[in-house]
Design an enzyme around this catalytic site. Structure first.
Site, PDB file in Angstrom:
ATOM      1  N   GLU A  42     -71.813 -11.524 -44.895  1.00 26.95           N
ATOM      2  CA  GLU A  42     -72.127 -11.896 -46.225  1.00 26.95           C
ATOM      3  C   GLU A  42     -71.285 -12.854 -46.956  1.00 26.95           C
ATOM      4  O   GLU A  42     -69.913 -12.368 -47.251  1.00 26.95           O
ATOM      5  CB  GLU A  42     -72.664 -10.949 -47.210  1.00 26.95           C
ATOM      6  CG  GLU A  42     -73.408 -11.376 -48.322  1.00 26.95           C
ATOM      7  CD  GLU A  42     -73.662 -10.260 -49.472  1.00 26.95           C
ATOM      8  OE1 GLU A  42     -74.201 -10.409 -50.538  1.00 26.95           O
ATOM      9  OE2 GLU A  42     -73.435  -8.981 -48.930  1.00 26.95           O
ATOM     10  N   ASP A  71     -64.983 -22.520 -44.145  1.00 25.99           N
ATOM     11  CA  ASP A  71     -65.629 -22.307 -45.232  1.00 25.99           C
ATOM     12  C   ASP A  71     -65.419 -23.644 -45.892  1.00 25.99           C
ATOM     13  O   ASP A  71     -64.409 -24.160 -46.069  1.00 25.99           O
ATOM     14  CB  ASP A  71     -65.448 -21.260 -46.078  1.00 25.99           C
ATOM     15  CG  ASP A  71     -66.541 -21.086 -47.078  1.00 25.99           C
ATOM     16  OD1 ASP A  71     -67.615 -20.441 -46.392  1.00 25.99           O
ATOM     17  OD2 ASP A  71     -66.757 -21.272 -48.156  1.00 25.99           O
ATOM     18  N   ASP A 155     -73.833 -35.432 -45.957  1.00 25.77           N
ATOM     19  CA  ASP A 155     -73.273 -36.654 -45.338  1.00 25.77           C
ATOM     20  C   ASP A 155     -73.997 -37.989 -45.769  1.00 25.77           C
ATOM     21  O   ASP A 155     -73.328 -39.184 -46.044  1.00 25.77           O
ATOM     22  CB  ASP A 155     -73.426 -36.477 -43.874  1.00 25.77           C
ATOM     23  CG  ASP A 155     -72.002 -35.741 -43.503  1.00 25.77           C
ATOM     24  OD1 ASP A 155     -71.272 -35.483 -44.229  1.00 25.77           O
ATOM     25  OD2 ASP A 155     -72.108 -35.497 -42.106  1.00 25.77           O
ATOM     26  N   ARG A 181     -62.709 -31.442 -42.589  1.00 26.82           N
ATOM     27  CA  ARG A 181     -62.804 -30.846 -41.569  1.00 26.82           C
ATOM     28  C   ARG A 181     -61.660 -31.149 -40.579  1.00 26.82           C
ATOM     29  O   ARG A 181     -60.885 -30.441 -39.873  1.00 26.82           O
ATOM     30  CB  ARG A 181     -63.969 -30.861 -40.824  1.00 26.82           C
ATOM     31  CG  ARG A 181     -64.113 -29.557 -39.648  1.00 26.82           C
ATOM     32  CD  ARG A 181     -65.641 -29.147 -39.309  1.00 26.82           C
ATOM     33  NE  ARG A 181     -66.152 -28.433 -40.395  1.00 26.82           N
ATOM     34  CZ  ARG A 181     -66.963 -29.091 -41.375  1.00 26.82           C
ATOM     35  NH1 ARG A 181     -67.585 -30.439 -41.073  1.00 26.82           N
ATOM     36  NH2 ARG A 181     -67.622 -28.442 -42.341  1.00 26.82           N
TER      37      ARG A 181
HETATM   38  P1  ITT Z   1     -71.472 -20.867 -41.664  1.00 27.63           P
HETATM   39  O1  ITT Z   1     -70.802 -19.961 -42.937  1.00 27.63           O
HETATM   40  O2  ITT Z   1     -72.033 -19.904 -40.664  1.00 27.63           O
HETATM   41  O3  ITT Z   1     -70.061 -21.338 -41.026  1.00 27.63           O
HETATM   42  P2  ITT Z   1     -72.680 -22.629 -43.503  1.00 27.63           P
HETATM   43  O4  ITT Z   1     -73.410 -23.904 -43.394  1.00 27.63           O
HETATM   44  O5  ITT Z   1     -73.420 -21.677 -44.265  1.00 27.63           O
HETATM   45  O6  ITT Z   1     -72.093 -21.937 -42.053  1.00 27.63           O
HETATM   46  P3  ITT Z   1     -70.712 -22.887 -45.400  1.00 27.63           P
HETATM   47  O7  ITT Z   1     -71.078 -21.639 -46.228  1.00 27.63           O
HETATM   48  O8  ITT Z   1     -69.207 -23.243 -45.507  1.00 27.63           O
HETATM   49  O9  ITT Z   1     -71.091 -22.905 -43.992  1.00 27.63           O
HETATM   50  O10 ITT Z   1     -71.376 -24.192 -46.324  1.00 27.63           O
HETATM   51  C1  ITT Z   1     -70.909 -25.279 -45.961  1.00 27.63           C
HETATM   52  C2  ITT Z   1     -72.184 -26.095 -46.790  1.00 27.63           C
HETATM   53  O11 ITT Z   1     -71.187 -27.399 -47.268  1.00 27.63           O
HETATM   54  C3  ITT Z   1     -72.802 -26.806 -45.464  1.00 27.63           C
HETATM   55  O12 ITT Z   1     -74.058 -25.981 -45.375  1.00 27.63           O
HETATM   56  C4  ITT Z   1     -73.138 -28.205 -46.081  1.00 27.63           C
HETATM   57  O13 ITT Z   1     -74.300 -28.145 -46.756  1.00 27.63           O
HETATM   58  C5  ITT Z   1     -71.845 -28.619 -46.667  1.00 27.63           C
HETATM   59  N1  ITT Z   1     -71.089 -29.133 -45.902  1.00 27.63           N
HETATM   60  C6  ITT Z   1     -69.641 -28.786 -45.334  1.00 27.63           C
HETATM   61  N2  ITT Z   1     -69.247 -29.559 -44.349  1.00 27.63           N
HETATM   62  C7  ITT Z   1     -69.961 -30.795 -44.515  1.00 27.63           C
HETATM   63  C8  ITT Z   1     -69.918 -31.797 -43.929  1.00 27.63           C
HETATM   64  O14 ITT Z   1     -68.837 -32.234 -43.050  1.00 27.63           O
HETATM   65  N3  ITT Z   1     -70.854 -32.890 -44.035  1.00 27.63           N
HETATM   66  C9  ITT Z   1     -71.971 -32.614 -45.008  1.00 27.63           C
HETATM   67  N4  ITT Z   1     -72.177 -31.385 -45.482  1.00 27.63           N
HETATM   68  C10 ITT Z   1     -71.046 -30.448 -45.554  1.00 27.63           C
END
Ligand code: ITT
Length: 204
Positions: A42, A71, A155, A181
């Site tokens: 969580e 994250d 994106d 990233r």
């Molecule tokens: P995990 O926690 O399992 O890694 P998640 O998608 O829930 O997967 P996060 O809680 O870190 O991950 O949320 C990141 C969000 O931010 C992701 O779902 C996208 O909506 C946005 N995001 C992060 N990096 C991105 C990128 O390179 N391009 C576009 N959107 C991005």
């Protein structure tokens, strides 16, 4: 010799990018499909860093292997930094990229200040609980309509500084070279080189 590094993300787009950016000889990047019974984590902390550490530490303790977690999210200045740590579920449960983008455009309609940035914190955790983190940031602005089909999430709406195209209009290589990233992992490759080298050397 090949050392295993668990990538603790349920987001297959992130996993793909991390593999593209961080692959190196002797290191096998294992997704959560390689960790049967992996617990759901969580994300209830209030910073990217503490959520990344929680994800990496939980999976490292569960798997007994070194684990990396990402994250990340989008901070929009005109929205006081939102959606920030709530980026994945900005438009509510379940996480929905298309709905998030519609909401973001709606919240910004009429706004001329469209500056924003993507942030990423990557945590590396050992089974014994040692933790280190790196960060990456990519400044840019929010487009007035979605453009492009590459990448994921926000994106199609994010135009990185110094560019005219959105991340979704770029090749994966071009995005990874300048993304939050990509920058975090470039720092990790330098700062964690000795640790990762020791892990590879100690693997059977
Ligand atoms: P995990 O926690 O399992 O890694 P998640 O998608 O829930 O997967 P996060 O809680 O870190 O991950 O949320 C990141 C969000 O931010 C992701 O779902 C996208 O909506 C946005 N995001 C992060 N990096 C991105 C990128 O390179 N391009 C576009 N959107 C991005």
């Amino acid at each position: 010799m090949a050392a295993q590094l668990i990538i603790a993300t349920g987001n297959l787009h992130k996993l793909k990018e991390i593999r593209e950016i961080f692959s190196s000889p002797g290191l096998v990047l294992v997704g959560l499909d390689g960790v049967p019974g992996a617990p759901e984590v969580e994300e209830d902390r209030d910073t990217f860093e503490s959520n990344a550490i929680k994800k990496a530490a939980t999976l490292a303790a569960f798997s007994g292997a070194w684990t990396m977690a990402d994250d990340s999210g989008l901070e929009v200045d005109a929205l006081g930094g939102a959606p920030g740590i709530y980026s994945a579920r900005y438009a509510g449960e379940p996480a929905d990229y298309a709905a998030n983008n519609v909401k973001l455009l709606r919240e910004l309609s009429g706004d001329t200040t469209r500056s924003a940035r993507f942030r990423c914190v990557i945590a590396l955790c050992t089974p014994a609980g040692a933790v280190r983190t790196v960060e990456g940031c990519c400044e840019g602005r929010i487009a007035t309509a979605e453009r492009g089909i590459g990448g994921f999430g926000y994106d199609p709406l994010f135009i990185p500084e110094g560019h005219a195209t959105t991340f979704a209009e770029m090749t994966a290589e071009a995005k990874n070279a300048i993304s939050h990233r990509g920058r975090a992992l470039a720092t990790a490759a330098v700062e964690w080189r000795d640790r990762l080298h020791a892990l590879i050397e100690s693997s059977p």
